[in-house]
Design a protein around this motif. Structure first.
Motif, mmCIF file in Angstrom:
data_model
loop_
_atom_site.group_PDB
_atom_site.id
_atom_site.type_symbol
_atom_site.label_atom_id
_atom_site.label_comp_id
_atom_site.label_asym_id
_atom_site.label_seq_id
_atom_site.Cartn_x
_atom_site.Cartn_y
_atom_site.Cartn_z
ATOM 1 N N SER A 243 0.798 -0.972 0.077
ATOM 2 C CA SER A 243 0.015 -0.004 0.121
ATOM 3 C C SER A 243 1.019 1.388 0.092
ATOM 4 N N ALA A 244 0.304 2.362 -0.599
ATOM 5 C CA ALA A 244 0.857 3.707 -0.503
ATOM 6 C C ALA A 244 0.919 4.082 1.244
ATOM 7 N N ILE A 245 -0.286 3.801 1.931
ATOM 8 C CA ILE A 245 -0.358 4.239 3.124
ATOM 9 C C ILE A 245 -0.828 3.090 3.935
ATOM 10 N N TYR A 246 -0.098 2.426 4.854
ATOM 11 C CA TYR A 246 -0.566 1.206 5.563
ATOM 12 C C TYR A 246 -0.912 1.521 7.069
ATOM 13 N N SER A 247 -1.857 1.629 7.687
ATOM 14 C CA SER A 247 -2.343 1.805 8.782
ATOM 15 C C SER A 247 -2.594 0.630 9.582
ATOM 16 N N ALA A 248 -1.829 0.207 10.713
ATOM 17 C CA ALA A 248 -2.180 -0.921 11.420
ATOM 18 C C ALA A 248 -2.824 -0.691 12.985
ATOM 19 N N GLY A 249 -3.181 0.394 12.962
ATOM 20 C CA GLY A 249 -4.334 0.748 13.959
ATOM 21 C C GLY A 249 -3.877 1.195 15.446
ATOM 22 N N ASN A 250 -4.920 1.025 16.208
ATOM 23 C CA ASN A 250 -4.646 1.408 17.568
ATOM 24 C C ASN A 250 -4.253 2.995 17.644
ATOM 25 N N TYR A 251 -5.482 3.708 17.232
ATOM 26 C CA TYR A 251 -5.247 5.060 17.259
ATOM 27 C C TYR A 251 -6.609 5.607 16.969
ATOM 28 N N SER A 252 -6.812 7.008 17.526
ATOM 29 C CA SER A 252 -7.993 7.829 17.150
ATOM 30 C C SER A 252 -7.905 9.113 17.150
ATOM 31 N N GLU A 253 -8.808 9.852 16.434
ATOM 32 C CA GLU A 253 -8.720 11.463 16.354
ATOM 33 C C GLU A 253 -7.466 11.931 15.717
ATOM 34 N N THR A 254 -7.145 11.265 14.673
ATOM 35 C CA THR A 254 -6.146 11.540 13.725
ATOM 36 C C THR A 254 -6.458 11.727 12.644
ATOM 37 N N LYS A 255 -5.865 12.613 11.907
ATOM 38 C CA LYS A 255 -6.196 13.370 10.436
ATOM 39 C C LYS A 255 -4.835 12.581 9.592
ATOM 40 N N ILE A 256 -5.483 12.313 8.407
ATOM 41 C CA ILE A 256 -4.479 11.865 7.336
ATOM 42 C C ILE A 256 -5.155 12.520 5.898
ATOM 43 N N THR A 257 -3.903 13.224 5.413
ATOM 44 C CA THR A 257 -4.572 13.901 3.872
ATOM 45 C C THR A 257 -3.290 13.553 2.783
ATOM 46 N N TRP A 258 -3.811 13.643 1.471
ATOM 47 C CA TRP A 258 -2.971 13.335 0.689
ATOM 48 C C TRP A 258 -3.483 14.189 -0.723
ATOM 49 N N GLN A 259 -2.567 14.417 -1.570
ATOM 50 C CA GLN A 259 -2.971 15.138 -2.877
ATOM 51 C C GLN A 259 -3.344 14.013 -4.004
ATOM 52 N N LEU A 260 -2.298 12.928 -4.031
ATOM 53 C CA LEU A 260 -2.439 11.868 -5.017
ATOM 54 C C LEU A 260 -1.849 10.631 -4.357
ATOM 55 N N LEU A 261 -2.754 9.492 -4.408
ATOM 56 C CA LEU A 261 -2.193 8.328 -4.439
ATOM 57 C C LEU A 261 -2.275 7.560 -5.815
ATOM 58 N N GLN A 262 -1.081 7.098 -6.347
ATOM 59 C CA GLN A 262 -1.032 6.691 -7.578
ATOM 60 C C GLN A 262 -0.453 5.196 -7.608
ATOM 61 N N GLY A 263 -1.336 4.272 -8.283
ATOM 62 C CA GLY A 263 -0.739 2.863 -8.329
ATOM 63 C C GLY A 263 0.052 2.616 -9.587
ATOM 64 N N THR A 264 0.190 1.366 -10.146
ATOM 65 C CA THR A 264 0.616 0.658 -11.324
ATOM 66 C C THR A 264 -0.126 -0.389 -11.696
ATOM 67 N N SER A 265 -0.789 -0.275 -12.888
ATOM 68 C CA SER A 265 -1.405 -1.666 -13.348
ATOM 69 C C SER A 265 -2.417 -2.228 -12.191
ATOM 70 N N ARG A 266 -2.923 -1.366 -11.689
ATOM 71 C CA ARG A 266 -4.040 -1.710 -10.621
ATOM 72 C C ARG A 266 -3.549 -2.710 -9.756
ATOM 73 N N GLY A 267 -2.642 -2.641 -9.158
ATOM 74 C CA GLY A 267 -1.872 -3.254 -8.118
ATOM 75 C C GLY A 267 -2.191 -2.737 -6.671
ATOM 76 N N GLY A 268 -2.031 -3.481 -5.766
ATOM 77 C CA GLY A 268 -1.924 -2.998 -4.294
ATOM 78 C C GLY A 268 -3.095 -2.319 -4.053
ATOM 79 N N TYR A 269 -2.913 -1.520 -2.826
ATOM 80 C CA TYR A 269 -3.992 -0.541 -2.210
ATOM 81 C C TYR A 269 -3.236 0.828 -2.093
ATOM 82 N N GLY A 270 -4.207 1.674 -2.161
ATOM 83 C CA GLY A 270 -4.015 3.214 -1.839
ATOM 84 C C GLY A 270 -3.847 3.363 -0.425
ATOM 85 N N TYR A 271 -5.055 3.549 0.370
ATOM 86 C CA TYR A 271 -4.788 3.419 1.763
ATOM 87 C C TYR A 271 -5.400 2.255 2.365
#
Length: 360
Positions: A174-202
């Motif tokens: 993934s571009a951004i992988y979140s394994a958890g155990n948090y709250s009240e957190t902000k995550i922003t991005w301009q572009l998440l771009q994959g290749t050939s429809r592979g993997g995950y964005g967030y």
């Protein structure tokens, strides 16, 4: 001194009072003996100067720069253009060693990662990477990898801001992988771009009750060319993802735009999340805009096959078994007259669909 005087005498040499000559100074602030070079001074030849380190007001900060950065840009760590995640990891570790309430700034520019950057700074941490283009693992080699670009966990009340992230992933990489155990957190991005429809964005993945996530904000501009654009999964007993607010301007050219899955109403659930999204799923026959088995989900926006030119069709919305009390506030374009616009595979859902009327 008399030649017969061999003990108990002091010889004093009066300095030359003409300091303009090479014979030396007459005095140095009244100091006597050897004058040492103190802390914070630079003593070279007959010059003593003071070096004042750059300081940042407010929160404790560390700066990361790309290779080739101009000398007038402040840098604590500089990448090498190939393994830039090393500089990022060093900056994060140095910042959180002082306090989790610290900040790491990636100066604008291009970065290349060969491995994951762990930016889990802790409670109150701020990570700033706006104005950057980051090529994730696999982009340089052209070989798809399961290695994530960024990793986040255990960071309550934190903020993570990204620019452009380009990936070449397969599997759950993934571009951004979140394994958890948090709250009240902000995550922003301009572009998440994959290749050939592979993997995950967030990818938010909660695997146990100790890695649950709640009351978080995701805000992005684009997500494109992934197997799955956004993924929220709760796979462990007692794991939950709830009360997310997700706003993305344009999600397109993914096998599945947003994929939301717990264990169909068991002890690990995904519930009470709100999605404000624009998903275009016309690129390939069989694409899915939004697929979920979550509880009490609210979907606002456009989820549609936005063209009539393609030979196939997409499933705009798929509600899987376990989906309950889903509210959809959709534009008329979300219900285009193609087979499979909304697929309801759930046996216990209460789906309320509100379709806006076009303006005259």
């Amino acid at each position: 001194v008399q030649p017969t005087r061999t003990t108990n005498f002091i010889i004093k040499i009066t300095p030359d009072t003409n300091s303009a000559t090479a014979s030396g100074v007459t005095a140095l602030g009244g100091m006597t003996g050897d004058v040492a070079c103190g802390t914070g001074l630079l003593c070279t030849g007959n010059n003593i100067s003071v070096t004042t380190p750059a300081t940042n007001s407010g929160i404790y900060s560390k700066y990361v720069c790309p290779v080739g950065t101009l000398s007038n840009v402040y840098c604590d760590y500089t990448g090498d253009g190939t393994n830039d995640q090393v500089a990022v990891n060093a900056a994060v570790n140095a910042a959180k060693a002082v306090s989790s309430y610290s900040k790491v700034i990636m100066q604008p520019g291009n970065y290349n990662f060969s491995n994951v950057a762990d930016i889990s700074g802790g409670n109150g941490f701020i990570f700033e990477a706006r104005g950057t283009r980051i090529n994730g693992p696999g982009q340089q080699t052209g070989i798809a990898t399961t290695t994530n670009t960024f990793f986040i966990q255990n960071s309550n009340w934190a903020e993570f801001n990204f620019g452009l992230i380009y990936t070449n992933n397969t599997g759950t990489g993934s571009a951004i992988y979140s394994a958890g155990n948090y709250s009240e957190t902000k995550i922003t991005w301009q572009l998440l771009q994959g290749t050939s429809r592979g993997g995950y964005g967030y990818f938010a993945d909660t695997t146990s009750s100790t890695t649950s996530q709640s009351v978080n904000w995701l805000t992005g501009t684009h997500i494109q060319d992934f197997n799955r654009g956004i993924v929220l999964t709760a796979t462990g007993v007692g794991a939950n993802i709830d009360t997310y607010r997700i706003t993305v301007d344009y999600i397109y050219n993914n096998n599945i735009g947003i994929y939301v899955h717990g264990n169909s109403g068991g002890s690990n659930q995904i519930n009470t999340n709100t999605y404000n999204v624009n998903i275009d799923c016309h690129f390939k026959n069989g694409d899915i805009g939004f697929q979920s088995n979550g509880w009490y989900e609210i979907i606002n926006g456009i989820i549609a096959d936005t063209t009539t030119l393609d030979a196939g069709t997409c499933n705009n919305i798929v509600l899987d078994s376990g989906a309950t009390s889903t509210i959809m506030n959709l534009s008329p374009q979300s219900l285009v007259t193609k087979t499979g616009s909304i697929v309801n595979n759930s046996t216990n859902t209460t789906a309320l669909i509100n379709v806006g009327m076009p303006t005259s």
